[in-house]
Structure formats: structure tokens, C-alpha cells
Design a protein around this motif. Structure first.
Motif, short mmCIF file in Angstrom:
data_model
loop_
_atom_site.label_atom_id
_atom_site.label_comp_id
_atom_site.label_asym_id
_atom_site.label_seq_id
_atom_site.Cartn_x
_atom_site.Cartn_y
_atom_site.Cartn_z
N THR A 135 -13.05 26.32 90.52
CA THR A 135 -13.77 26.01 89.16
C THR A 135 -14.79 27.23 88.96
O THR A 135 -15.34 27.67 87.83
CB THR A 135 -14.47 24.91 88.95
OG1 THR A 135 -15.51 24.86 89.80
CG2 THR A 135 -13.62 23.79 88.90
N SER A 136 -14.91 28.11 90.08
CA SER A 136 -15.99 29.38 89.93
C SER A 136 -15.19 30.55 89.68
O SER A 136 -15.88 31.67 89.66
CB SER A 136 -16.73 29.47 91.28
OG SER A 136 -17.42 28.07 91.26
N TYR A 137 -13.79 30.46 89.50
CA TYR A 137 -12.99 31.82 89.46
C TYR A 137 -13.60 32.70 88.29
O TYR A 137 -13.55 32.29 87.32
CB TYR A 137 -11.58 31.53 89.48
CG TYR A 137 -10.78 32.73 89.45
CD1 TYR A 137 -10.40 33.23 88.27
CD2 TYR A 137 -10.62 33.37 90.65
CE1 TYR A 137 -9.53 34.33 88.05
CE2 TYR A 137 -9.87 34.66 90.37
CZ TYR A 137 -8.98 35.09 89.19
OH TYR A 137 -8.91 36.36 89.22
N GLY A 138 -13.58 34.06 88.77
CA GLY A 138 -14.19 35.01 87.61
C GLY A 138 -15.43 35.13 87.33
O GLY A 138 -15.97 35.99 86.59
N LYS A 139 -16.42 34.28 87.90
CA LYS A 139 -17.69 34.25 87.57
C LYS A 139 -18.43 35.39 88.65
O LYS A 139 -18.14 35.29 89.64
CB LYS A 139 -18.35 32.96 87.81
CG LYS A 139 -17.95 31.72 86.82
CD LYS A 139 -18.64 30.60 86.88
CE LYS A 139 -18.66 29.95 88.11
NZ LYS A 139 -19.12 28.56 88.32
#
Lengths: 114, 114
Positions: B97-101
Motif C-alpha cells: 500500500t506504500s508503493y510510489g510514496k
């Protein structure tokens, strides 16, 4: 690359009111984020704006305080609700494509709550 | 604790001097980025380093990624007043869910005096 238009660029608001910040991108992007930054300091992620579904919030940020909309792949809004002086900060919109390592940022909205 | 420890927090130097900014962590990263932010603007990507030991040059700026991919440095040779700004190191969250942050270091405020 992506060109981001963020509005307003700055505002002074009364405590207890709400402000909606708009982020318009010149091309479709897969990922959009909202950050907060105290002047001269680092950026803290508020949430990921998800197209067609509820935003994903980071620890310490809640939907009731920072509702986010993302109706399509080029536009998002962040609302700062029931503002207090502690909400005075710079709010930045950021975009990124899934297969690209570069993130692009709007120029920011400098909010002062009095 | 901060994922990225950036130092120094402030640098005030004369034009023509050299300087180095450090970004350290106990974690290993697949890549690390450096951004520069000028007042009233959003951060702009300077470089992405991906290979341990990698050195990249951008005019008078030299970026190095540590051999173990846990740290990085930014060296500016013969600083100019136009180099003044906030320098930020950052890493992407890899997946889930943290992808790209992006997670940022605390930032280094550089002021170059004429």
C-alpha cells in the motif's frame, strides 16, 4: 514530464473555516499525492489520492480533517477542514507515473490560519 | 526515528566555496533521489542514483550512492548564489500500500552569499 497547476497559491483563512485546494495536471497520471511542508522544512505525506475511491491516509491524518477527491486522472482536491492555526503550512500536490521514478510537484499552497 | 538522516540542516557559505550534504540510513534502498526546492516552488528532481558506488555529475553537482546503498552525498563545487535553496534526499516506498510514496530526509537549507 507533467505540469501541475495548484490553486490557490496562498490564502489567509479564519479559524474554524475550510479551504479546498485544487490540483490540475496537464496529462493523465496514475498516482497523485498530497504533502504538507512547514517553510524551510521537509515534506510529510498526508495521503494518496485514489481515482474513484477513498484516499489512503498516512498515520496522523484523517479523512474528516483532510477530505480528498480525485474524480479523474488529471484532477484532485484537498480540503483542510475546521482550520486552526496549527494547520498553517504549505500544501503540495505531487504526481507520478507507475513506471517512472520521477515525481513532479505543484508550486504549493501557502496557508495561514488566523 | 527518521528513515533518512540528512545533514547538515543549515549551510551558509560564500560564493566559490565547496560543500557536501549527507543523507544516511540504516536501511538499504534500491534507489535514492535528490531534489532541490526554491522558495514558492515545489521540489524538482536533480538526480536518481540506483547502483551502489554510483557517481553522477550534474554540472558542478556531484552525487554519490554508497557502496551498500544505505547513504548518499551531494557535493557542490564552487557554489553560486543560484544554488541557494532547500536540498532534499528521498526514497520511494517499494511496494504494498506504500508503493510510489516518497519519504524525504529533513532537508538542508543552503544559502550562498555573493
Amino acid at each position: 514530464s507533467a505540469v501541475i497547476s495548484q490553486k490557490p497559491s496562498r490564502d489567509i483563512c479564519q479559524r474554524g473555516t475550510s479551504l479546498t485546494i485544487q490540483c490540475q495536471v496537464d496529462s493523465q497520471v496514475t498516482m497523485m499525492f498530497w504533502y504538507r511542508q512547514q517553510p524551510g522544512q521537509s515534506l510529510t505525506l498526508i495521503a494518496t489520492a485514489n481515482q474513484g475511491s477513498e484516499a489512503t491516509y498516512e498515520s496522523g491524518f484523517v479523512i474528516d480533517k483532510f477530505p480528498i477527491s480525485r474524480p479523474n486522472l488529471t484532477f484532485s482536491t484537498l480540503t483542510v477542514s475546521n482550520m486552526s492555526p496549527e494547520d498553517s503550512s504549505i500544501y503540495l500536490c505531487s504526481v507520478k507515473q507507475v513506471l517512472n521514478t520521477e515525481a513532479f510537484f505543484g508550486q504549493g499552497t501557502r496557508l495561514t490560519v488566523v | 526515528t527518521q528513515l533518512l538522516e540528512q545533514s547538515p540542516q543549515f549551510l551558509s557559505i560564500q560564493e566559490g566555496e565547496n560543500l557536501t550534504v549527507y543523507c544516511n540510513s540504516s536501511s538499504v534502498f534500491s534507489s535514492l533521489q535528490w531534489y532541490r526546492q526554491e522558495p514558492g516552488e515545489g521540489p524538482v528532481l536533480l538526480v536518481t542514483v540506483v547502483t551502489g558506488g554510483e557517481v553522477k555529475k550534474l554540472k558542478r553537482l556531484t552525487f554519490q550512492f554508497g557502496d551498500a546503498r544505505k547513504d548518499s552525498s551531494l557535493h557542490i563545487t564552487a557554489a553560486q548564489t543560484g544554488d541557494t535553496g532547500l536540498y532534499l534526499c528521498a526514497v520511494f516506498n517499494a511496494g504494498g500500500t506504500s508503493y510510489g510514496k516518497l519519504t524525504f530526509g529533513q532537508g538542508t537549507i543552503l544559502t550562498v552569499h555573493p
